[in-house]
Design a protein around this motif. Structure first.
Motif, PDB file in Angstrom:
ATOM      1  N   ASP A 154       0.839  -1.187   0.000  1.00 10.30           N
ATOM      2  CA  ASP A 154       0.000   0.000   0.000  1.00 10.30           C
ATOM      3  C   ASP A 154       0.879   1.243   0.000  1.00 10.30           C
ATOM      4  OD1 ASP A 154      -2.365  -1.475   0.137  1.00 10.30           O
ATOM      5  OD2 ASP A 154      -2.204  -1.649   2.314  1.00 10.30           O
ATOM      6  N   ILE A 192      -3.249   4.145   1.765  1.00 10.86           N
ATOM      7  CA  ILE A 192      -4.241   4.122   0.687  1.00 10.86           C
ATOM      8  C   ILE A 192      -3.785   3.132  -0.384  1.00 10.86           C
ATOM      9  CG2 ILE A 192      -4.892   6.539   1.085  1.00 10.86           C
ATOM     10  CD1 ILE A 192      -3.274   7.239  -1.464  1.00 10.86           C
ATOM     11  N   SER A 193      -4.707   2.773  -1.246  1.00 17.11           N
ATOM     12  CA  SER A 193      -4.383   1.929  -2.384  1.00 17.11           C
ATOM     13  C   SER A 193      -4.539   2.740  -3.663  1.00 17.11           C
ATOM     14  CB  SER A 193      -5.314   0.710  -2.439  1.00 17.11           C
ATOM     15  OG  SER A 193      -6.606   1.103  -2.866  1.00 17.11           O
ATOM     16  N   THR A 217      -8.247   4.149  -3.826  1.00 16.66           N
ATOM     17  CA  THR A 217      -8.860   4.950  -2.768  1.00 16.66           C
ATOM     18  C   THR A 217      -9.276   6.315  -3.295  1.00 16.66           C
ATOM     19  OG1 THR A 217      -7.459   3.861  -1.118  1.00 16.66           O
ATOM     20  CG2 THR A 217      -8.537   5.898  -0.461  1.00 16.66           C
ATOM     21  N   GLU A 271     -13.679   8.328   0.148  1.00 16.73           N
ATOM     22  CA  GLU A 271     -13.426   7.231   1.076  1.00 16.73           C
ATOM     23  C   GLU A 271     -12.541   7.671   2.232  1.00 16.73           C
ATOM     24  OE1 GLU A 271     -13.795   3.399  -1.923  1.00 16.73           O
ATOM     25  OE2 GLU A 271     -11.865   4.385  -1.646  1.00 16.73           O
ATOM     26  N   VAL A 272     -11.628   8.584   1.951  1.00 17.35           N
ATOM     27  CA  VAL A 272     -10.760   9.068   3.018  1.00 17.35           C
ATOM     28  C   VAL A 272     -11.496  10.058   3.900  1.00 17.35           C
ATOM     29  CG1 VAL A 272      -8.695  10.448   3.514  1.00 17.35           C
ATOM     30  CG2 VAL A 272      -8.615   8.680   1.776  1.00 17.35           C
ATOM     31  N   SER A 302      -4.433  -2.132   3.271  1.00 16.27           N
ATOM     32  CA  SER A 302      -5.185  -0.873   3.197  1.00 16.27           C
ATOM     33  C   SER A 302      -6.309  -0.889   4.214  1.00 16.27           C
ATOM     34  CB  SER A 302      -5.787  -0.700   1.797  1.00 16.27           C
ATOM     35  OG  SER A 302      -4.801  -0.527   0.846  1.00 16.27           O
ATOM     36  N   SER A 354     -10.053   0.134   5.381  1.00 14.01           N
ATOM     37  CA  SER A 354     -11.313   0.388   4.711  1.00 14.01           C
ATOM     38  C   SER A 354     -11.655   1.863   4.866  1.00 14.01           C
ATOM     39  CB  SER A 354     -12.420  -0.464   5.343  1.00 14.01           C
ATOM     40  OG  SER A 354     -12.711   0.035   6.644  1.00 14.01           O
ATOM     41  N   PRO A 355     -12.563   2.395   4.014  1.00 14.52           N
ATOM     42  CA  PRO A 355     -12.941   3.800   4.151  1.00 14.52           C
ATOM     43  C   PRO A 355     -13.367   4.161   5.565  1.00 14.52           C
ATOM     44  CG  PRO A 355     -13.800   2.917   2.109  1.00 14.52           C
ATOM     45  CD  PRO A 355     -13.192   1.760   2.852  1.00 14.52           C
TER      46      PRO A 355
END
Length: 246
Positions: free
Chosen positions: A145, A162-163, A166, A170-171, A196, A198-199
């Motif tokens: 990541d 993050i990926s 992302t 989502e952030v 990563s 999740s959101p």
């Protein structure tokens, strides 16, 4: 002409050039720039996306030295492709069959690990505005990541994993800084060893770090550099924003 005024030959000639570029990967000391060039050509000339996918499947099918550096370079580029472009439906079926075959024949191998990563990426990729940056390519080659630093008003800053998929939404979903404050996404960034978040996990982590769990306000990301300062759209991929810093 493509990005930055880059000029291209007819598609057939560009396909031949891409094939020669792929052959150079095996011996390239620093493969990231060459990979980025292939990705940029595909972004500028979408009909070549399927061509590159097919060439990479061919190169990673029964290679002379499975798992050797040359073989893994092709898998790394295939990884970058899967995080940037979605092939046509027939090529996607062909690619997935190749991934299944690789995982079945070479379980626990590096090739199988790349195959699993690529399959997961293909399920998330929706297309990119920018090709991966050199830093992102290096991180993807390691199946890791990225770490993005989010600078907030005042001295606060948070590093968030993050990926390539992302989005800003989502952030920022559920985050609540003080009224009128808008943290900005900015370099530097690097590799994260952990998976990563999740959101929801990202949101909760940032809220906790900023001490804003009780605030009713929302959170927005801004892209800020010497060239621009603008809000980041909710559907914008943060990886694309970071590419622009390059």
């Amino acid at each position: 002409a493509g990005a930055g005024g880059r000029r291209y030959a007819p598609l057939r000639d560009e396909a031949v050039k891409l094939f020669h570029s792929l052959q150079q990967l095996e011996a390239e000391r620093e493969p990231a720039p060459l990979m980025q060039g292939v990705l940029q050509t595909c972004l500028d000339l979408p009909p070549l996306v399927d061509e590159v996918y097919c060439q990479l499947v061919k190169q990673t099918t029964e290679p002379p030295a499975p798992g050797a550096q040359g073989d893994l370079r092709y898998w790394q580029l295939l990884t970058c492709m899967s995080c940037t472009f979605v092939p046509s439906a027939p090529v996607l079926r062909f690619l997935r069959a190749h991934l299944d075959r690789t995982e079945s024949r070479c379980p626990s191998s590096e090739m199988a690990k790349y195959a699993g990563f690529i399959r997961a990426a293909l399920g998330k990729t929706r297309g990119r505005q920018c090709v991966p940056s050199l830093e992102e390519i290096v991180v993807l080659a390691r199946r890791q990541d990225m770490v993005c630093t989010v600078h907030c008003p005042g001295a606060a800053a948070c590093r968030v994993a993050i990926s390539s998929h992302t989005t800003a939404a989502e952030v920022s979903a559920g985050l609540a800084p003080a009224r009128g404050a808008a943290p900005s996404a900015a370099a530097p960034w690097g590799a994260a060893q952990s998976p990563s978040l999740s959101p929801g996990q990202v949101a909760r982590e940032l809220v906790s770090r900023l001490g804003l769990s009780q605030s009713p306000n929302l959170f927005a990301l801004y892209e800020q550099s010497r060239l621009r300062e603008q809000p980041v759209g909710s559907a914008t991929l943060l990886a694309d924003v970071l590419t622009r810093f390059e």
